[in-house]
Write an enzyme that holds these catalytic residues in place. Sequence first.
Site, PDB file in Angstrom:
ATOM      1  N   LEU A  30      -2.826   7.728  -6.159  1.00  0.00           N
ATOM      2  CA  LEU A  30      -1.504   7.745  -6.219  1.00  0.00           C
ATOM      3  C   LEU A  30      -1.258   6.380  -6.775  1.00  0.00           C
ATOM      4  O   LEU A  30      -2.002   5.455  -6.293  1.00  0.00           O
ATOM      5  CB  LEU A  30      -0.674   7.778  -5.052  1.00  0.00           C
ATOM      6  CG  LEU A  30      -0.587   9.508  -4.417  1.00  0.00           C
ATOM      7  CD1 LEU A  30       0.144   9.638  -3.138  1.00  0.00           C
ATOM      8  CD2 LEU A  30      -0.118  10.426  -5.331  1.00  0.00           C
ATOM      9  N   ASP A  31      -0.607   6.184  -7.585  1.00  0.00           N
ATOM     10  CA  ASP A  31      -0.093   4.655  -8.136  1.00  0.00           C
ATOM     11  C   ASP A  31       0.330   3.614  -7.088  1.00  0.00           C
ATOM     12  O   ASP A  31       1.035   4.355  -6.093  1.00  0.00           O
ATOM     13  CB  ASP A  31       0.970   4.545  -9.134  1.00  0.00           C
ATOM     14  CG  ASP A  31       0.277   5.513 -10.577  1.00  0.00           C
ATOM     15  OD1 ASP A  31      -0.747   5.523 -10.709  1.00  0.00           O
ATOM     16  OD2 ASP A  31       1.312   6.084 -11.234  1.00  0.00           O
ATOM     17  N   LYS A  32       0.175   2.580  -7.107  1.00  0.00           N
ATOM     18  CA  LYS A  32       0.644   1.473  -6.153  1.00  0.00           C
ATOM     19  C   LYS A  32       2.064   1.984  -5.599  1.00  0.00           C
ATOM     20  O   LYS A  32       2.662   2.040  -4.547  1.00  0.00           O
ATOM     21  CB  LYS A  32       0.607   0.154  -6.563  1.00  0.00           C
ATOM     22  CG  LYS A  32       0.873  -1.070  -5.699  1.00  0.00           C
ATOM     23  CD  LYS A  32       0.438  -2.352  -6.122  1.00  0.00           C
ATOM     24  CE  LYS A  32       0.898  -3.307  -5.220  1.00  0.00           C
ATOM     25  NZ  LYS A  32       0.772  -4.863  -5.778  1.00  0.00           N
TER      26      LYS A  32
END
Length: 235
Positions: free
Chosen positions: A101-103
């Site tokens: 998952l993106d930051k």
Amino acid sequence: MRLDKYLKECGYGSRSEVKKIIKNHLISINDVIVTSSNYNVNLSSDIVKFSNKIIKYQKYYYFLLNKPKGYLSATSDNSQPTILDFFSAYSHLDLFPVGRLDKDTTGAIIITNDGELAHRLISPKYHVDKVYIATLDKNVDSSIKEEFESGIMLGNEMTLPSKFEVISPNVCRVTLHEGKYHQVKRMFEHFNYKVIALHRERFAFLSLDNLLENNYRLLTDDEINALKSITNILK
Ligand code: URA
């Protein structure tokens, strides 16, 4: 398996620490004290105890984490926090996240040390749901539903058909069976929307329910078996 390896993998310390524990007569196998680190433990029949408490060996671990913003989906990074920071008590297990998952994305992510299951869960071949709630910078025109559901050209790759639902004027639910780089954000960008918040509310059949942000829980045996069954590991 050698006794010192068994104890190390059960989280009882480094190889030299567990050797000391063994030397100090603290370990019994089938109720007989064992002082030799190279004792060969029979994983299916031996009962290993530390000070009379049974130490059960488990090779693979499976957790569901409710990821907060600000953490990388990586095992380590020189300058930024990673989601493995939540699992420092399990550093002996070689855990890693299943996909990324993106930051700035929040929500459901599985952490495990089972490479085969992880690989299958992210492979498009097994059609495992990844369900996202995307909040957009403006109200959405529901005519984009058709293209989300048939496939969108991102760079030189076509996305697989996804499910698309508008849940309020600028909030949509998107269900993917794959995980291309920044996929949800890029799918909306294709239609000139910016995703201002992204949350994964479900991975496969695993919803977050009462699991608060920053918290994780072990998956149950039934959940692990169900994940193995939807990815054809258990037939
Ligand atoms: N799609 C994205 O764009 N970001 C994520 O973190 C997950 C899916």
